[in-house]
Every structure is written in C-alpha cells, then in structure tokens.
Design a protein around this motif. Structure first.
Motif, PDB file in Angstrom:
ATOM      1  N   LEU A 161       0.826  -1.207   0.000  1.00 13.71           N
ATOM      2  CA  LEU A 161       0.000   0.000   0.000  1.00 13.71           C
ATOM      3  C   LEU A 161       0.863   1.261   0.000  1.00 13.71           C
ATOM      4  O   LEU A 161       0.523   2.251  -0.657  1.00 13.71           O
ATOM      5  CB  LEU A 161      -0.948   0.006   1.203  1.00 13.71           C
ATOM      6  CG  LEU A 161      -2.070  -1.033   1.149  1.00 13.71           C
ATOM      7  CD1 LEU A 161      -2.786  -1.114   2.487  1.00 13.71           C
ATOM      8  CD2 LEU A 161      -3.045  -0.727   0.017  1.00 13.71           C
ATOM      9  N   GLY A 162       1.967   1.235   0.724  1.00 13.26           N
ATOM     10  CA  GLY A 162       2.889   2.374   0.712  1.00 13.26           C
ATOM     11  C   GLY A 162       3.418   2.652  -0.684  1.00 13.26           C
ATOM     12  O   GLY A 162       3.481   3.807  -1.121  1.00 13.26           O
ATOM     13  N   ARG A 163       3.774   1.599  -1.406  1.00 12.83           N
ATOM     14  CA  ARG A 163       4.250   1.762  -2.789  1.00 12.83           C
ATOM     15  C   ARG A 163       3.142   2.295  -3.696  1.00 12.83           C
ATOM     16  O   ARG A 163       3.402   3.082  -4.599  1.00 12.83           O
ATOM     17  CB  ARG A 163       4.779   0.436  -3.319  1.00 12.83           C
ATOM     18  CG  ARG A 163       6.066   0.008  -2.663  1.00 12.83           C
ATOM     19  CD  ARG A 163       6.542  -1.308  -3.205  1.00 12.83           C
ATOM     20  NE  ARG A 163       7.715  -1.745  -2.496  1.00 12.83           N
ATOM     21  CZ  ARG A 163       8.181  -2.979  -2.511  1.00 12.83           C
ATOM     22  NH1 ARG A 163       7.559  -3.906  -3.229  1.00 12.83           N
ATOM     23  NH2 ARG A 163       9.260  -3.302  -1.838  1.00 12.83           N
ATOM     24  N   THR A 164       1.927   1.848  -3.427  1.00 17.53           N
ATOM     25  CA  THR A 164       0.778   2.329  -4.201  1.00 17.53           C
ATOM     26  C   THR A 164       0.618   3.839  -4.024  1.00 17.53           C
ATOM     27  O   THR A 164       0.469   4.577  -5.003  1.00 17.53           O
ATOM     28  CB  THR A 164      -0.504   1.593  -3.760  1.00 17.53           C
ATOM     29  OG1 THR A 164      -0.349   0.206  -4.056  1.00 17.53           O
ATOM     30  CG2 THR A 164      -1.732   2.140  -4.450  1.00 17.53           C
ATOM     31  N   LEU A 165       0.653   4.288  -2.791  1.00 15.72           N
ATOM     32  CA  LEU A 165       0.509   5.722  -2.517  1.00 15.72           C
ATOM     33  C   LEU A 165       1.695   6.504  -3.076  1.00 15.72           C
ATOM     34  O   LEU A 165       1.513   7.604  -3.609  1.00 15.72           O
ATOM     35  CB  LEU A 165       0.351   5.964  -1.019  1.00 15.72           C
ATOM     36  CG  LEU A 165      -0.883   5.334  -0.368  1.00 15.72           C
ATOM     37  CD1 LEU A 165      -0.946   5.689   1.103  1.00 15.72           C
ATOM     38  CD2 LEU A 165      -2.157   5.735  -1.087  1.00 15.72           C
ATOM     39  N   ASP A 166       2.907   5.939  -2.984  1.00 16.88           N
ATOM     40  CA  ASP A 166       4.084   6.599  -3.551  1.00 16.88           C
ATOM     41  C   ASP A 166       3.951   6.780  -5.061  1.00 16.88           C
ATOM     42  O   ASP A 166       4.487   7.733  -5.632  1.00 16.88           O
ATOM     43  CB  ASP A 166       5.360   5.799  -3.254  1.00 16.88           C
ATOM     44  CG  ASP A 166       5.781   5.886  -1.799  1.00 16.88           C
ATOM     45  OD1 ASP A 166       5.257   6.764  -1.061  1.00 16.88           O
ATOM     46  OD2 ASP A 166       6.633   5.063  -1.389  1.00 16.88           O
ATOM     47  N   ALA A 167       3.238   5.864  -5.711  1.00 18.13           N
ATOM     48  CA  ALA A 167       3.014   5.953  -7.160  1.00 18.13           C
ATOM     49  C   ALA A 167       1.872   6.903  -7.501  1.00 18.13           C
ATOM     50  O   ALA A 167       1.541   7.082  -8.680  1.00 18.13           O
ATOM     51  CB  ALA A 167       2.727   4.563  -7.730  1.00 18.13           C
ATOM     52  N   GLY A 168       1.267   7.518  -6.482  1.00 16.11           N
ATOM     53  CA  GLY A 168       0.173   8.459  -6.717  1.00 16.11           C
ATOM     54  C   GLY A 168      -1.161   7.800  -7.011  1.00 16.11           C
ATOM     55  O   GLY A 168      -2.065   8.423  -7.567  1.00 16.11           O
ATOM     56  N   LYS A 169      -1.314   6.543  -6.627  1.00 14.74           N
ATOM     57  CA  LYS A 169      -2.550   5.792  -6.882  1.00 14.74           C
ATOM     58  C   LYS A 169      -3.364   5.675  -5.607  1.00 14.74           C
ATOM     59  O   LYS A 169      -2.863   5.832  -4.505  1.00 14.74           O
ATOM     60  CB  LYS A 169      -2.217   4.388  -7.399  1.00 14.74           C
ATOM     61  CG  LYS A 169      -1.405   4.377  -8.675  1.00 14.74           C
ATOM     62  CD  LYS A 169      -2.189   4.930  -9.829  1.00 14.74           C
ATOM     63  CE  LYS A 169      -1.396   4.791 -11.126  1.00 14.74           C
ATOM     64  NZ  LYS A 169      -2.180   5.202 -12.282  1.00 14.74           N
ATOM     65  N   ARG A 170      -4.648   5.365  -5.798  1.00 12.93           N
ATOM     66  CA  ARG A 170      -5.555   5.078  -4.689  1.00 12.93           C
ATOM     67  C   ARG A 170      -5.876   3.598  -4.701  1.00 12.93           C
ATOM     68  O   ARG A 170      -5.836   2.967  -5.746  1.00 12.93           O
ATOM     69  CB  ARG A 170      -6.846   5.885  -4.821  1.00 12.93           C
ATOM     70  CG  ARG A 170      -6.643   7.351  -4.545  1.00 12.93           C
ATOM     71  CD  ARG A 170      -7.926   8.125  -4.752  1.00 12.93           C
ATOM     72  NE  ARG A 170      -7.749   9.474  -4.272  1.00 12.93           N
ATOM     73  CZ  ARG A 170      -8.533  10.051  -3.368  1.00 12.93           C
ATOM     74  NH1 ARG A 170      -9.562   9.400  -2.873  1.00 12.93           N
ATOM     75  NH2 ARG A 170      -8.289  11.269  -2.967  1.00 12.93           N
ATOM     76  N   ALA A 171      -6.207   3.073  -3.526  1.00 13.89           N
ATOM     77  CA  ALA A 171      -6.451   1.644  -3.405  1.00 13.89           C
ATOM     78  C   ALA A 171      -7.734   1.348  -2.646  1.00 13.89           C
ATOM     79  O   ALA A 171      -8.131   2.105  -1.765  1.00 13.89           O
ATOM     80  CB  ALA A 171      -5.279   0.975  -2.684  1.00 13.89           C
ATOM     81  N   VAL A 172      -8.326   0.219  -3.004  1.00 10.29           N
ATOM     82  CA  VAL A 172      -9.391  -0.397  -2.227  1.00 10.29           C
ATOM     83  C   VAL A 172      -8.846  -1.742  -1.779  1.00 10.29           C
ATOM     84  O   VAL A 172      -8.277  -2.483  -2.580  1.00 10.29           O
ATOM     85  CB  VAL A 172     -10.674  -0.599  -3.054  1.00 10.29           C
ATOM     86  CG1 VAL A 172     -11.622  -1.551  -2.361  1.00 10.29           C
ATOM     87  CG2 VAL A 172     -11.364   0.712  -3.309  1.00 10.29           C
ATOM     88  N   VAL A 173      -9.000  -2.030  -0.489  1.00 13.58           N
ATOM     89  CA  VAL A 173      -8.637  -3.342   0.037  1.00 13.58           C
ATOM     90  C   VAL A 173      -9.941  -4.056   0.342  1.00 13.58           C
ATOM     91  O   VAL A 173     -10.715  -3.607   1.188  1.00 13.58           O
ATOM     92  CB  VAL A 173      -7.773  -3.246   1.309  1.00 13.58           C
ATOM     93  CG1 VAL A 173      -7.416  -4.646   1.803  1.00 13.58           C
ATOM     94  CG2 VAL A 173      -6.526  -2.419   1.061  1.00 13.58           C
ATOM     95  N   ARG A 174     -10.187  -5.146  -0.364  1.00 17.21           N
ATOM     96  CA  ARG A 174     -11.412  -5.913  -0.168  1.00 17.21           C
ATOM     97  C   ARG A 174     -11.072  -7.145   0.669  1.00 17.21           C
ATOM     98  O   ARG A 174     -10.289  -7.993   0.248  1.00 17.21           O
ATOM     99  CB  ARG A 174     -12.002  -6.323  -1.510  1.00 17.21           C
ATOM    100  CG  ARG A 174     -13.398  -6.874  -1.387  1.00 17.21           C
ATOM    101  CD  ARG A 174     -14.107  -6.949  -2.718  1.00 17.21           C
ATOM    102  NE  ARG A 174     -14.310  -5.607  -3.256  1.00 17.21           N
ATOM    103  CZ  ARG A 174     -14.363  -5.319  -4.555  1.00 17.21           C
ATOM    104  NH1 ARG A 174     -14.241  -6.263  -5.449  1.00 17.21           N
ATOM    105  NH2 ARG A 174     -14.557  -4.089  -4.964  1.00 17.21           N
ATOM    106  N   CYS A 175     -11.654  -7.209   1.856  1.00 20.57           N
ATOM    107  CA  CYS A 175     -11.428  -8.313   2.788  1.00 20.57           C
ATOM    108  C   CYS A 175     -12.553  -9.332   2.685  1.00 20.57           C
ATOM    109  O   CYS A 175     -13.639  -9.004   2.210  1.00 20.57           O
ATOM    110  CB  CYS A 175     -11.355  -7.792   4.219  1.00 20.57           C
ATOM    111  SG  CYS A 175     -10.003  -6.617   4.503  1.00 20.57           S
ATOM    112  N   GLY A 176     -12.285 -10.528   3.184  1.00 24.50           N
ATOM    113  CA  GLY A 176     -13.271 -11.603   3.103  1.00 24.50           C
ATOM    114  C   GLY A 176     -14.484 -11.438   3.998  1.00 24.50           C
ATOM    115  O   GLY A 176     -15.528 -12.000   3.717  1.00 24.50           O
ATOM    116  N   ASP A 177     -14.357 -10.631   5.076  1.00 19.95           N
ATOM    117  CA  ASP A 177     -15.493 -10.452   5.980  1.00 19.95           C
ATOM    118  C   ASP A 177     -15.320  -9.162   6.782  1.00 19.95           C
ATOM    119  O   ASP A 177     -14.222  -8.607   6.844  1.00 19.95           O
ATOM    120  CB  ASP A 177     -15.659 -11.657   6.910  1.00 19.95           C
ATOM    121  CG  ASP A 177     -14.418 -11.945   7.725  1.00 19.95           C
ATOM    122  OD1 ASP A 177     -13.960 -11.055   8.476  1.00 19.95           O
ATOM    123  OD2 ASP A 177     -13.885 -13.056   7.616  1.00 19.95           O
ATOM    124  N   PRO A 178     -16.403  -8.663   7.386  1.00 12.41           N
ATOM    125  CA  PRO A 178     -16.341  -7.416   8.147  1.00 12.41           C
ATOM    126  C   PRO A 178     -15.363  -7.446   9.324  1.00 12.41           C
ATOM    127  O   PRO A 178     -14.775  -6.424   9.662  1.00 12.41           O
ATOM    128  CB  PRO A 178     -17.778  -7.219   8.637  1.00 12.41           C
ATOM    129  CG  PRO A 178     -18.624  -7.984   7.679  1.00 12.41           C
ATOM    130  CD  PRO A 178     -17.789  -9.159   7.265  1.00 12.41           C
TER     131      PRO A 178
END
Length: 148
Positions: free
Chosen positions: A22-39
């Motif tokens: 996720l840190g690398r994602t933000l460093d690349a100027g991108k946004r992320a969604v993390v989809r987990c298996g359950d609440p």
C-alpha cells in the motif's frame, strides 16, 4: 483488462505484507481499495494499519468511516469503491471476483492454508480465461520473487 498479481504469502500474513504494498501504491500516486473476506477482517486490518512502523503513516478509512471519497486507501468487505481507486487488493477472498474497472489487482493468499492455495488456483484460471494479464509472486526471506 487488468494486470493481476497473485501474492503467495509464505512467511507473513496479509496484514504484515499489505503496508509495504500500500505504501508503494501511494508513492506511485494511486488510490487503493482493500477488499477483505469479511467485516471482522476489515476492522482488524483498519486497526493494524494504524500501528505499522513502516511506512510511518498510511492514510486510510474503512467501511463506516468518514469522507470515503477522500481516502487514499479504503478498506471494505463489499464491492464499494467510494474513493475512485484504480488498484484493488484482495485478502481472504475465496472466489474470483470481477476486477473491472481496476488497472491493477493484488490477490494476497495464505500459502500455509491448503484451502486458500486451492482457491487461489481457481481464481488464477478464471482470470486467465477472462483474458487478464497474470503474474505470480512468492514471498521470500526479504521481499518477493516473480515466478511467472
């Protein structure tokens, strides 16, 4: 078509591996969604990301959090993408999910769990057959090795 990376976790769990990705994602100027298996996993990951030492800070919110459209990282067990993310991270997911409209997908699975490995193989086949570009990454003592 999305670029899908399968991340075979062999020495840590997803909650330990995700902060670096996720840190690398933000460093690349991108946004992320993390989809987990359950609440429950959403709540646990939300808590874990506040405590990571590296990167120092990962701005994020989870389902029910304030200002979802402003969040660089959004954590959910649903299919919501309120922050307009172009990167999707999957953890604890058992079946293949639609990966459109994401440009990159990171499928993290527990290499110590036979059921998780078998489910990842089925997702691989489904996404390959759908025409997505696939890569397989195996966790090593330090970092990742691309195997395919």
């Amino acid at each position: 078509m999305a670029e899908v990376g399968f991340y075979h976790l062999t020495r840590t769990g997803a909650f330990e591996a995700l902060p670096v990705l996720l840190g690398r994602t933000l460093d690349a100027g991108k946004r992320a969604v993390v989809r987990c298996g359950d609440p429950e996993a959403v709540a646990a990951l939300d808590e874990a990301l506040w405590k990571v030492p590296e990167p120092v800070w990962l701005p994020h919110a989870a389902t029910g959090g304030k200002y979802p459209e402003r969040q660089p990282v959004w954590i959910t067990a649903g299919d919501d993408v309120p922050n307009g993310a172009s990167f999707l991270f999957l953890t604890g997911i058992e079946e293949a999910l639609p990966v459109e409209p994401f440009e990159r997908v990171f499928d993290l699975f527990d290499g110590q769990n036979e059921a998780a490995v078998a489910a990842a193989r089925l997702r691989w086949v489904a996404l390959r057959d759908a025409g997505h570009t696939l890569a397989y990454w195996k966790q090593e003592a330090k970092g990742w090795t691309r195997a395919r």
